[in-house]
Motif scaffolding. Structure first.
Motif, PDB file in Angstrom:
ATOM      1  N   HIS A  17       0.839  -1.208   0.000  1.00 45.49           N
ATOM      2  CA  HIS A  17       0.000   0.000   0.000  1.00 45.49           C
ATOM      3  C   HIS A  17       0.874   1.259   0.000  1.00 45.49           C
ATOM      4  O   HIS A  17       1.313   1.745   1.045  1.00 45.49           O
ATOM      5  CB  HIS A  17      -0.920   0.011   1.218  1.00 45.49           C
ATOM      6  CG  HIS A  17      -1.891  -1.127   1.240  1.00 45.49           C
ATOM      7  ND1 HIS A  17      -3.013  -1.160   0.460  1.00 45.49           N
ATOM      8  CD2 HIS A  17      -1.883  -2.290   1.945  1.00 45.49           C
ATOM      9  CE1 HIS A  17      -3.679  -2.284   0.671  1.00 45.49           C
ATOM     10  NE2 HIS A  17      -3.002  -2.997   1.577  1.00 45.49           N
ATOM     11  N   GLU A  18       1.136   1.761  -1.193  1.00 42.36           N
ATOM     12  CA  GLU A  18       1.867   3.020  -1.336  1.00 42.36           C
ATOM     13  C   GLU A  18       0.867   4.106  -1.712  1.00 42.36           C
ATOM     14  O   GLU A  18       0.183   4.012  -2.749  1.00 42.36           O
ATOM     15  CB  GLU A  18       2.945   2.904  -2.417  1.00 42.36           C
ATOM     16  CG  GLU A  18       3.791   4.168  -2.531  1.00 42.36           C
ATOM     17  CD  GLU A  18       4.852   4.063  -3.623  1.00 42.36           C
ATOM     18  OE1 GLU A  18       6.007   4.421  -3.345  1.00 42.36           O
ATOM     19  OE2 GLU A  18       4.500   3.628  -4.741  1.00 42.36           O
ATOM     20  N   LEU A  19       0.769   5.124  -0.872  1.00 40.17           N
ATOM     21  CA  LEU A  19      -0.200   6.202  -1.075  1.00 40.17           C
ATOM     22  C   LEU A  19       0.461   7.371  -1.790  1.00 40.17           C
ATOM     23  O   LEU A  19       1.575   7.756  -1.458  1.00 40.17           O
ATOM     24  CB  LEU A  19      -0.770   6.669   0.267  1.00 40.17           C
ATOM     25  CG  LEU A  19      -1.356   5.587   1.185  1.00 40.17           C
ATOM     26  CD1 LEU A  19      -1.986   6.230   2.419  1.00 40.17           C
ATOM     27  CD2 LEU A  19      -2.374   4.726   0.451  1.00 40.17           C
ATOM     28  N   GLU A  20      -0.240   7.921  -2.765  1.00 35.62           N
ATOM     29  CA  GLU A  20       0.238   9.101  -3.485  1.00 35.62           C
ATOM     30  C   GLU A  20      -0.790  10.210  -3.324  1.00 35.62           C
ATOM     31  O   GLU A  20      -1.997   9.971  -3.439  1.00 35.62           O
ATOM     32  CB  GLU A  20       0.452   8.784  -4.971  1.00 35.62           C
ATOM     33  CG  GLU A  20       1.016   9.967  -5.752  1.00 35.62           C
ATOM     34  CD  GLU A  20       1.426   9.583  -7.175  1.00 35.62           C
ATOM     35  OE1 GLU A  20       1.638  10.496  -7.987  1.00 35.62           O
ATOM     36  OE2 GLU A  20       1.526   8.363  -7.453  1.00 35.62           O
ATOM     37  N   PHE A  21      -0.324  11.439  -3.081  1.00 37.80           N
ATOM     38  CA  PHE A  21      -1.218  12.552  -2.778  1.00 37.80           C
ATOM     39  C   PHE A  21      -1.290  13.531  -3.950  1.00 37.80           C
ATOM     40  O   PHE A  21      -0.272  13.848  -4.578  1.00 37.80           O
ATOM     41  CB  PHE A  21      -0.748  13.271  -1.517  1.00 37.80           C
ATOM     42  CG  PHE A  21      -0.665  12.360  -0.321  1.00 37.80           C
ATOM     43  CD1 PHE A  21      -1.810  11.949   0.333  1.00 37.80           C
ATOM     44  CD2 PHE A  21       0.561  11.878   0.120  1.00 37.80           C
ATOM     45  CE1 PHE A  21      -1.749  11.077   1.412  1.00 37.80           C
ATOM     46  CE2 PHE A  21       0.641  11.024   1.200  1.00 37.80           C
ATOM     47  CZ  PHE A  21      -0.519  10.614   1.856  1.00 37.80           C
ATOM     48  N   ILE A  22      -2.508  13.987  -4.230  1.00 41.06           N
ATOM     49  CA  ILE A  22      -2.747  14.971  -5.291  1.00 41.06           C
ATOM     50  C   ILE A  22      -3.416  16.181  -4.660  1.00 41.06           C
ATOM     51  O   ILE A  22      -4.492  16.058  -4.044  1.00 41.06           O
ATOM     52  CB  ILE A  22      -3.660  14.409  -6.409  1.00 41.06           C
ATOM     53  CG1 ILE A  22      -3.022  13.182  -7.056  1.00 41.06           C
ATOM     54  CG2 ILE A  22      -3.953  15.469  -7.458  1.00 41.06           C
ATOM     55  CD1 ILE A  22      -3.585  11.873  -6.559  1.00 41.06           C
ATOM     56  N   LEU A  23      -2.797  17.342  -4.767  1.00 46.06           N
ATOM     57  CA  LEU A  23      -3.410  18.559  -4.240  1.00 46.06           C
ATOM     58  C   LEU A  23      -4.543  18.980  -5.162  1.00 46.06           C
ATOM     59  O   LEU A  23      -4.361  19.138  -6.370  1.00 46.06           O
ATOM     60  CB  LEU A  23      -2.377  19.680  -4.131  1.00 46.06           C
ATOM     61  CG  LEU A  23      -1.176  19.422  -3.207  1.00 46.06           C
ATOM     62  CD1 LEU A  23      -0.336  20.686  -3.075  1.00 46.06           C
ATOM     63  CD2 LEU A  23      -1.631  18.960  -1.834  1.00 46.06           C
ATOM     64  N   ALA A  24      -5.733  19.168  -4.593  1.00 44.32           N
ATOM     65  CA  ALA A  24      -6.928  19.507  -5.382  1.00 44.32           C
ATOM     66  C   ALA A  24      -7.711  20.623  -4.704  1.00 44.32           C
ATOM     67  O   ALA A  24      -8.863  20.434  -4.306  1.00 44.32           O
ATOM     68  CB  ALA A  24      -7.798  18.266  -5.568  1.00 44.32           C
ATOM     69  N   PRO A  25      -7.104  21.807  -4.531  1.00 48.26           N
ATOM     70  CA  PRO A  25      -7.791  22.890  -3.809  1.00 48.26           C
ATOM     71  C   PRO A  25      -9.069  23.344  -4.493  1.00 48.26           C
ATOM     72  O   PRO A  25      -9.224  23.220  -5.705  1.00 48.26           O
ATOM     73  CB  PRO A  25      -6.743  24.014  -3.801  1.00 48.26           C
ATOM     74  CG  PRO A  25      -5.853  23.715  -4.961  1.00 48.26           C
ATOM     75  CD  PRO A  25      -5.792  22.223  -5.042  1.00 48.26           C
ATOM     76  N   ASN A  26     -10.002  23.834  -3.663  1.00 47.36           N
ATOM     77  CA  ASN A  26     -11.283  24.389  -4.123  1.00 47.36           C
ATOM     78  C   ASN A  26     -12.241  23.339  -4.661  1.00 47.36           C
ATOM     79  O   ASN A  26     -13.106  23.651  -5.471  1.00 47.36           O
ATOM     80  CB  ASN A  26     -11.066  25.497  -5.159  1.00 47.36           C
ATOM     81  CG  ASN A  26     -10.274  26.647  -4.594  1.00 47.36           C
ATOM     82  OD1 ASN A  26     -10.464  27.044  -3.443  1.00 47.36           O
ATOM     83  ND2 ASN A  26      -9.359  27.177  -5.377  1.00 47.36           N
ATOM     84  N   LEU A  27     -12.094  22.104  -4.199  1.00 46.87           N
ATOM     85  CA  LEU A  27     -13.082  21.070  -4.555  1.00 46.87           C
ATOM     86  C   LEU A  27     -13.721  20.474  -3.301  1.00 46.87           C
ATOM     87  O   LEU A  27     -13.496  19.323  -2.956  1.00 46.87           O
ATOM     88  CB  LEU A  27     -12.406  19.946  -5.372  1.00 46.87           C
ATOM     89  CG  LEU A  27     -11.872  20.339  -6.733  1.00 46.87           C
ATOM     90  CD1 LEU A  27     -11.280  19.143  -7.446  1.00 46.87           C
ATOM     91  CD2 LEU A  27     -12.938  20.977  -7.576  1.00 46.87           C
ATOM     92  N   HIS A  28     -14.641  21.135  -2.723  1.00 47.51           N
ATOM     93  CA  HIS A  28     -14.920  22.555  -2.894  1.00 47.51           C
ATOM     94  C   HIS A  28     -14.298  23.379  -1.771  1.00 47.51           C
ATOM     95  O   HIS A  28     -14.641  24.535  -1.542  1.00 47.51           O
ATOM     96  CB  HIS A  28     -16.429  22.803  -2.922  1.00 47.51           C
ATOM     97  CG  HIS A  28     -17.108  22.566  -1.579  1.00 47.51           C
ATOM     98  ND1 HIS A  28     -17.845  23.547  -0.968  1.00 47.51           N
ATOM     99  CD2 HIS A  28     -17.129  21.523  -0.730  1.00 47.51           C
ATOM    100  CE1 HIS A  28     -18.315  23.094   0.190  1.00 47.51           C
ATOM    101  NE2 HIS A  28     -17.899  21.869   0.342  1.00 47.51           N
ATOM    102  N   TRP A  29     -13.359  22.788  -1.059  1.00 45.06           N
ATOM    103  CA  TRP A  29     -12.706  23.400   0.099  1.00 45.06           C
ATOM    104  C   TRP A  29     -11.275  23.757  -0.281  1.00 45.06           C
ATOM    105  O   TRP A  29     -10.652  23.064  -1.098  1.00 45.06           O
ATOM    106  CB  TRP A  29     -12.731  22.400   1.253  1.00 45.06           C
ATOM    107  CG  TRP A  29     -13.034  22.975   2.602  1.00 45.06           C
ATOM    108  CD1 TRP A  29     -12.181  23.045   3.661  1.00 45.06           C
ATOM    109  CD2 TRP A  29     -14.264  23.529   3.056  1.00 45.06           C
ATOM    110  NE1 TRP A  29     -12.821  23.611   4.745  1.00 45.06           N
ATOM    111  CE2 TRP A  29     -14.099  23.927   4.401  1.00 45.06           C
ATOM    112  CE3 TRP A  29     -15.499  23.759   2.440  1.00 45.06           C
ATOM    113  CZ2 TRP A  29     -15.099  24.520   5.156  1.00 45.06           C
ATOM    114  CZ3 TRP A  29     -16.506  24.348   3.184  1.00 45.06           C
ATOM    115  CH2 TRP A  29     -16.301  24.718   4.520  1.00 45.06           C
ATOM    116  N   PRO A  30     -10.705  24.817   0.275  1.00 43.24           N
ATOM    117  CA  PRO A  30      -9.384  25.268  -0.181  1.00 43.24           C
ATOM    118  C   PRO A  30      -8.243  24.315   0.113  1.00 43.24           C
ATOM    119  O   PRO A  30      -7.180  24.431  -0.490  1.00 43.24           O
ATOM    120  CB  PRO A  30      -9.191  26.597   0.565  1.00 43.24           C
ATOM    121  CG  PRO A  30     -10.104  26.530   1.738  1.00 43.24           C
ATOM    122  CD  PRO A  30     -11.287  25.735   1.273  1.00 43.24           C
ATOM    123  N   ASP A  31      -8.449  23.353   1.031  1.00 35.36           N
ATOM    124  CA  ASP A  31      -7.331  22.480   1.434  1.00 35.36           C
ATOM    125  C   ASP A  31      -7.494  21.039   0.971  1.00 35.36           C
ATOM    126  O   ASP A  31      -6.843  20.134   1.483  1.00 35.36           O
ATOM    127  CB  ASP A  31      -7.173  22.510   2.949  1.00 35.36           C
ATOM    128  CG  ASP A  31      -8.450  22.129   3.691  1.00 35.36           C
ATOM    129  OD1 ASP A  31      -9.529  22.185   3.082  1.00 35.36           O
ATOM    130  OD2 ASP A  31      -8.371  21.787   4.879  1.00 35.36           O
TER     131      ASP A  31
END
Length: 569
Positions: free
Chosen positions: A144-158
């Protein structure tokens, strides 16, 4: 089960290897913020991934505290949780983060930079933290290797997405979700879900369509491999995934292609009612086909703020807390907003707002156009306040698109065709509606009976009409027929352009119907109605409704409306 007449349950299900979901089922919730009329309740979804280390993705709503904590303890020993991944800090997903931390104080909270900042004000105990960047990975072991994608404003800024390479699952929180409560964990039958899915997108994601496309572009290498999208609300998506991804892509592409005019709503996340009021302003602006983004000022440095302001035709400034770092940015905005842009200033009702009048004076000295008066809030925001903010957003949006609208009329259809279309006649009606303490009304002529059993009809409502927010599926209203020989005074009154939030019924002789909406005493007849479905027709909504009650006032005919051309009402 829950308190009072609210049915609250939790459901724990293994959804993949070493992966479990805890779904908090809120069966009877009928409203989610002012814009959502919920027909089928909603769910709040949380996830546990067990490798050599254990990660919890999101928690639940505070109302589920005991139920959720019991379910969590039944699924995993909380003291063994190594990571708590916070997709974003909206209370319905992070309301129980502190309660979870109290059971696993050594766990590390993982989130975006903005998320960690927000949590410091929400969680009142010390915690370990790790700020992740776009594309960063975390190995839990066991594949289980987790990868993070920043997705601001969907629908919260963080907002961040989390992708598990071990199961090909994408955890997306609000994105791709829907407000729908069912014990069916997955989207096995999509037909009953389709309307909820598209309505959720229209209300929550469409105003941030550009951010949707940005997030999907960041995840483009992972999307083809994704087997399941684990949403924060509603069922998990795997059976109909290709259609769902294509819908989000095409809807967002169409929305941004049709919206060359843009507006940024700048607010301070977590301060007073700034979040909710900003969303209402954004929704009102988006109704006028203006590309709209909500932007958290606290997440920007000075240069980023200047760059953001420069992207928009219109700017909304929600008053930040005085004597705060965000407050210091107001001077930057005064210097950055140009004479070509249009500005709206609004209070956040946080208890320590920068005065809107003072800010307006500073902008006025720079000759900045402010087509809508600054918005002030004197009491705790209610339905009336939300209506005021949404209608003000619509007024701002209309001022931004005025030139475009005039040009469109000049290059309209052939005059002969326009005259022919104008031969389609209709009656004259007043649609009246209420939600809580807020009321609205409009003159309508595009009305047509559509069914016998049950008795039903359709009404066409322009996207940017204030009453559109009162005519969601499940809402009720009254259709008032105007008298053939006595309609001019009522027609003149309701055709007036009312200021945002104004009482449209002042001086009008009326009484409330059984469904709470006004019945005009001077009408020829009235029908109390319930919205059953909606169909989008380019620039209008076709609202189909069933009639639940009604009566006539003598033997008077309904007034008839004839147009010279078909290009306006």
């Amino acid at each position: 089960m829950g308190e009072g007449d609210r049915r609250l349950q939790t459901q724990t299900t293994q959804i993949a290897k070493d992966t479990t979901t805890i779904r908090s089922l809120d069966w009877d919730r009928d409203r989610f913020d002012i814009e959502f009329g919920l027909q089928e309740g909603t769910t709040y979804n949380s996830f546990i991934i067990k490798g050599d280390k254990t990660a919890l993705i999101d928690a639940s709503h505070q109302k589920f505290k005991q139920l959720y904590m019991d379910a969590l303890s039944g699924a995993v020993d909380p003291s063994t949780i190594d990571y708590i991944i916070v997709s974003h800090t909206e209370p319905d997903h992070s309301g129980l983060i502190q309660s979870v931390l109290e059971l696993c104080p050594n766990a590390t909270i993982i989130g975006s930079k903005v998320c960690i900042t927000f949590l410091e004000n929400l969680v009142h105990i010390p915690f370990e933290r790790k700020i992740v960047k776009n594309g960063e990975k975390l190995d839990l072991g066991g594949g289980h290797e987790l990868e993070f994608i920043l997705a601001p404003n969907l629908h919260w800024p963080d907002t961040i997405f989390t992708y598990d390479h071990g199961t090909d699952m994408m955890f997306t929180c609000d994105a791709f979700g829907m407000h729908y409560c069912s014990e069916e964990v997955f989207d096995s039958d999509f037909e009953p879900l389709r309307g909820h899915f598209s309505f959720y997108y229209d209300c929550l994601m469409r105003p941030n369509a550009k951010s949707v496309l940005t997030a999907m572009r960041k995840a483009k290498e992972l999307i083809p491999k994704t087997a399941t999208i684990c949403t924060g609300h509603g069922p998990l998506l795997k059976v109909h995934l290709p259609e769902i991804l294509e819908s989000y892509s095409s809807w967002s592409t169409d929305a941004t292609a049709k919206l060359p005019v843009s507006c940024g709503v700048f607010y301070t996340e977590g301060y007073g009612f700034s979040d909710t009021l900003a969303e209402m302003l954004a929704r009102g602006i988006a109704k006028t086909e203006v590309e709209t983004e909500t932007i958290n000022m606290a997440a920007l440095d000075t240069q980023e703020l200047i760059e953001e302001i420069g992207r928009f035709n219109g700017v909304v400034l929600m008053s930040p807390p005085a004597d705060s770092p965000t407050s210091a940015m107001v001077g930057t905005m005064v210097a950055s907003v140009s004479k070509k842009q249009k500005l709206l200033i609004a209070e956040s009702y946080g208890g320590n707002d920068e005065p809107v009048d003072s800010m307006a004076m500073d902008f006025a000295k720079q000759d900045v156009a402010m087509p809508v008066d600054p918005l002030k809030v004197t009491d705790t925001p209610s339905e009336v306040t939300y209506q005021l903010y949404e209608e003000s957003g619509t007024d701002l949006g209309q001022s931004l698109t005025l030139k475009k609208s005039i040009e469109k009329k000049k290059t309209g259809m052939d005059s002969g065709l326009a005259k022919a279309l104008g031969k389609i006649s209709g009656g004259l009606y007043v649609v009246t509606a209420s939600k809580g303490t807020a009321k609205s009304a409009m003159i309508a002529s595009w009305i047509s009976q559509a069914s016998f059993e049950p008795l039903g009809f359709t009404v066409a409502v322009a996207h940017d009409r204030a009453i559109e927010a009162f005519l969601q599926v499940g809402d009720t209203f009254v259709l008032n027929c105007l008298k053939e020989d006595d309609y001019k005074d009522l027609m003149k009154h309701f055709l007036k352009r009312f200021p945002p939030g104004a009482d449209r019924f002042e001086g009008i002789n009326c009484h409330d119907g059984e469904n709470g909406s006004p019945i005009l005493n001077a009408g020829a007849a009235y029908m109390e109605c319930k919205v059953v479905s909606r169909l989008e027709a380019v620039d209008h909504w076709i609202v189909y409704s069933e009639v639940t009650a009604g009566n006539v006032s003598g033997d008077t005919r309904t007034a008839v409306h004839s147009r010279k051309v078909g290009t306006y009402y």
